[in-house]
Design a protein around this motif. Sequence first.
Motif, PDB file in Angstrom:
ATOM      1  N   GLU A 421       0.934  -1.238  -0.059  1.00  0.00           N
ATOM      2  CA  GLU A 421       0.124  -0.133   0.003  1.00  0.00           C
ATOM      3  C   GLU A 421       1.009   1.151   0.095  1.00  0.00           C
ATOM      4  N   SER A 422       2.289   0.996  -0.320  1.00  0.00           N
ATOM      5  CA  SER A 422       3.109   2.357  -0.123  1.00  0.00           C
ATOM      6  C   SER A 422       2.790   3.338  -1.150  1.00  0.00           C
ATOM      7  N   GLN A 423       2.243   2.879  -2.363  1.00  0.00           N
ATOM      8  CA  GLN A 423       2.093   3.775  -3.395  1.00  0.00           C
ATOM      9  C   GLN A 423       0.722   4.394  -3.612  1.00  0.00           C
ATOM     10  N   ARG A 456     -28.680  -0.848 -28.361  1.00  0.00           N
ATOM     11  CA  ARG A 456     -28.233  -0.509 -26.857  1.00  0.00           C
ATOM     12  C   ARG A 456     -27.176  -1.099 -26.390  1.00  0.00           C
ATOM     13  N   LEU A 457     -26.768  -2.208 -27.119  1.00  0.00           N
ATOM     14  CA  LEU A 457     -25.609  -2.977 -26.569  1.00  0.00           C
ATOM     15  C   LEU A 457     -24.239  -2.119 -26.897  1.00  0.00           C
ATOM     16  N   GLN A 458     -24.450  -1.523 -28.193  1.00  0.00           N
ATOM     17  CA  GLN A 458     -23.134  -0.545 -28.658  1.00  0.00           C
ATOM     18  C   GLN A 458     -22.888   0.697 -27.439  1.00  0.00           C
ATOM     19  N   ARG A 459     -24.246   1.162 -27.126  1.00  0.00           N
ATOM     20  CA  ARG A 459     -24.025   2.079 -26.128  1.00  0.00           C
ATOM     21  C   ARG A 459     -23.698   1.597 -24.728  1.00  0.00           C
ATOM     22  N   ALA A 460     -24.004   0.445 -24.497  1.00  0.00           N
ATOM     23  CA  ALA A 460     -23.487   0.108 -23.290  1.00  0.00           C
ATOM     24  C   ALA A 460     -22.233  -0.253 -23.160  1.00  0.00           C
ATOM     25  N   LYS A 461     -21.648  -0.843 -24.529  1.00  0.00           N
ATOM     26  CA  LYS A 461     -20.030  -0.681 -24.611  1.00  0.00           C
ATOM     27  C   LYS A 461     -19.279   0.188 -24.619  1.00  0.00           C
ATOM     28  N   HIS A 462     -19.709   1.200 -25.153  1.00  0.00           N
ATOM     29  CA  HIS A 462     -18.898   2.669 -24.997  1.00  0.00           C
ATOM     30  C   HIS A 462     -19.082   3.044 -23.730  1.00  0.00           C
ATOM     31  N   ARG A 463     -20.164   3.081 -22.917  1.00  0.00           N
ATOM     32  CA  ARG A 463     -19.997   3.355 -21.532  1.00  0.00           C
ATOM     33  C   ARG A 463     -19.275   2.531 -20.459  1.00  0.00           C
ATOM     34  N   ILE A 464     -19.051   1.228 -20.747  1.00  0.00           N
ATOM     35  CA  ILE A 464     -18.378   0.497 -19.846  1.00  0.00           C
ATOM     36  C   ILE A 464     -16.822   0.703 -20.211  1.00  0.00           C
ATOM     37  N   ASP A 465     -16.570   0.925 -21.391  1.00  0.00           N
ATOM     38  CA  ASP A 465     -15.102   1.158 -21.564  1.00  0.00           C
ATOM     39  C   ASP A 465     -14.687   2.402 -20.929  1.00  0.00           C
ATOM     40  N   MET A 466     -15.296   3.436 -20.958  1.00  0.00           N
ATOM     41  CA  MET A 466     -14.924   4.634 -20.351  1.00  0.00           C
ATOM     42  C   MET A 466     -14.758   4.331 -18.681  1.00  0.00           C
ATOM     43  N   LEU A 467     -16.084   3.686 -18.368  1.00  0.00           N
ATOM     44  CA  LEU A 467     -16.167   3.523 -16.970  1.00  0.00           C
ATOM     45  C   LEU A 467     -14.980   2.657 -16.379  1.00  0.00           C
ATOM     46  N   ASN A 468     -14.542   1.483 -17.198  1.00  0.00           N
ATOM     47  CA  ASN A 468     -13.395   0.616 -16.799  1.00  0.00           C
ATOM     48  C   ASN A 468     -12.252   1.375 -16.792  1.00  0.00           C
ATOM     49  N   ASN A 469     -11.785   2.300 -17.603  1.00  0.00           N
ATOM     50  CA  ASN A 469     -10.816   3.061 -17.523  1.00  0.00           C
ATOM     51  C   ASN A 469     -10.583   3.987 -16.425  1.00  0.00           C
ATOM     52  N   TYR A 475      -8.247   2.717  -8.753  1.00  0.00           N
ATOM     53  CA  TYR A 475      -7.971   1.698  -8.132  1.00  0.00           C
ATOM     54  C   TYR A 475      -6.304   1.640  -7.901  1.00  0.00           C
ATOM     55  N   SER A 476      -5.697   2.201  -8.927  1.00  0.00           N
ATOM     56  CA  SER A 476      -4.134   2.302  -9.032  1.00  0.00           C
ATOM     57  C   SER A 476      -3.820   3.279  -8.256  1.00  0.00           C
ATOM     58  N   ASN A 477      -4.323   4.347  -7.609  1.00  0.00           N
ATOM     59  CA  ASN A 477      -3.873   5.512  -6.822  1.00  0.00           C
ATOM     60  C   ASN A 477      -4.453   5.643  -5.548  1.00  0.00           C
ATOM     61  N   LEU A 487     -17.285  -2.449  -6.917  1.00  0.00           N
ATOM     62  CA  LEU A 487     -17.508  -1.737  -8.521  1.00  0.00           C
ATOM     63  C   LEU A 487     -16.621  -2.257  -9.437  1.00  0.00           C
ATOM     64  N   ARG A 488     -15.116  -2.486  -8.984  1.00  0.00           N
ATOM     65  CA  ARG A 488     -14.007  -3.037  -9.921  1.00  0.00           C
ATOM     66  C   ARG A 488     -14.633  -4.244 -10.399  1.00  0.00           C
ATOM     67  N   ASN A 489     -15.136  -5.227  -9.714  1.00  0.00           N
ATOM     68  CA  ASN A 489     -15.572  -6.391 -10.098  1.00  0.00           C
ATOM     69  C   ASN A 489     -16.718  -6.300 -10.772  1.00  0.00           C
ATOM     70  N   LEU A 490     -17.569  -5.446 -10.641  1.00  0.00           N
ATOM     71  CA  LEU A 490     -18.975  -5.228 -11.427  1.00  0.00           C
ATOM     72  C   LEU A 490     -18.899  -4.796 -12.964  1.00  0.00           C
ATOM     73  N   SER A 491     -17.617  -3.897 -12.619  1.00  0.00           N
ATOM     74  CA  SER A 491     -17.463  -3.311 -13.911  1.00  0.00           C
ATOM     75  C   SER A 491     -16.716  -4.349 -15.165  1.00  0.00           C
TER      76      SER A 491
END
Length: 533
Positions: A421-423, A456-469, A475-477, A487-491
């Motif tokens: 957890e040092s970083q 609808r699925l393409q819209r969802a894919k666009h949003r999940i890509d942004m959300l995952n980033n 999570y890294s910081n 949340l990380r697992n649900l995404s």
Amino acid sequence: MSQVFQHDVLIIGSGAAGLSLALQLGDHCSVAVLSKSTLDDGSTRWAQGGIAAVLDTEDSVESHVRDTLVAGADLCEEEAVRFTVQNSKKSIDWLIRQGVPFTPNDETDSDQPYHLTREGGHSHRRIIHAADATGRAVSDTLIAQALRKPGIDIYTRRMAVDLITRRKLDAEGHGCVGAYVLNCDTEHVDVFKARFVILATGGASKVYLYTSNPDGSSGDGIAMAWRAGCRVANMEFNQFHPTCLYHPQAKSFLITEALRGEGAHLLLPGGQRFMHHFDERKELAPRDVVARAIDHEMKRLGSDCVYLDISHKPADFIRSHFPTVYERCLEYGIDITKDPIPVVPAAHYTCGGIVVDTKGHTDTPNLYAIGEASFTGLHGANRMASNSLLECLVYAESAAKDILSKLHDVPEPPYVPHWDESQVTDSDEDVVIAHNWDELRRFMWDYVGIVRTNKRLQRAKHRIDMLNNEISEYYSNYKISGDLIELRNLSVVADLIIRSALMRKESRGLHYTLDYPNPSTEPRNTVLTPDQW
């Protein structure tokens, strides 16, 4: 200060699958069971209907197999179905020996000691139950037995963060050797080492805005297995239970399918029955058919709900067979002996999951998955009612036998470093987690729900890509928390569902798309492999 724990077997999850496995191993080796919250907080406790099994002389293995294959829309693995059904009676007998208080048969002229009910998709009465609170009876019994067994160490308020594999440690060989686990009380991440690790973490229905599941159903095991290199399959098949109580103060209360099994009618707001327009089996059609019919009628009429009515049955019968539903509805001013129940569909069960064989093996050596987190091939494109708890029991026994046969052949885990957890720093913007959680569940409900389209699925894919980033950066910081882990697992799981749905160019079972309304002539599983993405 973080700690290191070591056992022969680490079971992540404390529902029917995890505790059944622990009880069958606890006399032979050291077992750790992790629970995200309290032991009774998982999905098992909320199962009302019962457990499907071949228990009656008028029933047969072949009939149960056939019913399951039909409900699965030609996508079940027959070997898995037959394996599960053939072991159904043995699993029920084991539960009875543990002390589960199943409802006795009140028919004096019958040789069957327990009352059996019937649910959608079943051609016979084969659902053994404890009134309308079977899950609670099973959960309470297994917990009591596990707490008494010296070989089982139970750790509550522990959330697995990620699996530890030899590959991640750059150690010799292959396989899973434990998990990093957040202690929710100390907020430190501990190391749990084990020769065998079992994911019994349940499903991922919390990825949807409306669900019958408890808050912990966040797909943790599926996401962790994916990150550890395991294949997943058929994630597009999300079962929506047709009948959850619709009331502003009721949080995701399921109205058991057994009501329809005992003759309850689905009604429009005007009081008319409608299921005969959609399927000749009417209210006893499989869940996907009933859920789509309700969804269609609600959208056609602009109605907030439909109604489930069993008031034509004797009041004493209703109160004795459905005491949980009766009492809960009464809390909201609904007397089901007189009034219809307002109901809506809600996300209920994840039919896909981590690819396993009949022994629960995943693609990673010494890592097993059982229960709703797994993909055994039993459910196909639509799970038949009351086959879920049965799958937990059968595969728990099978995995236990396999683990015991290898107990002395698997070496001790190697050295595992403490969680670093040092970083990272403490976050002062936890509102980001809450916002992302809400956004994810809303667009999954709107775009990847009961009825889907390519757009609808393409819209969802666009949003999940942004959300995952965004989630990955967070999570890294920042220091992890329970909410961030989920949340990380649900995404991850949402991404897998969307990808799988985009790959299926047909309508089958629980996956219904307006762009491809008919089933294809060659049924195929949707299998995703981590290296491909």
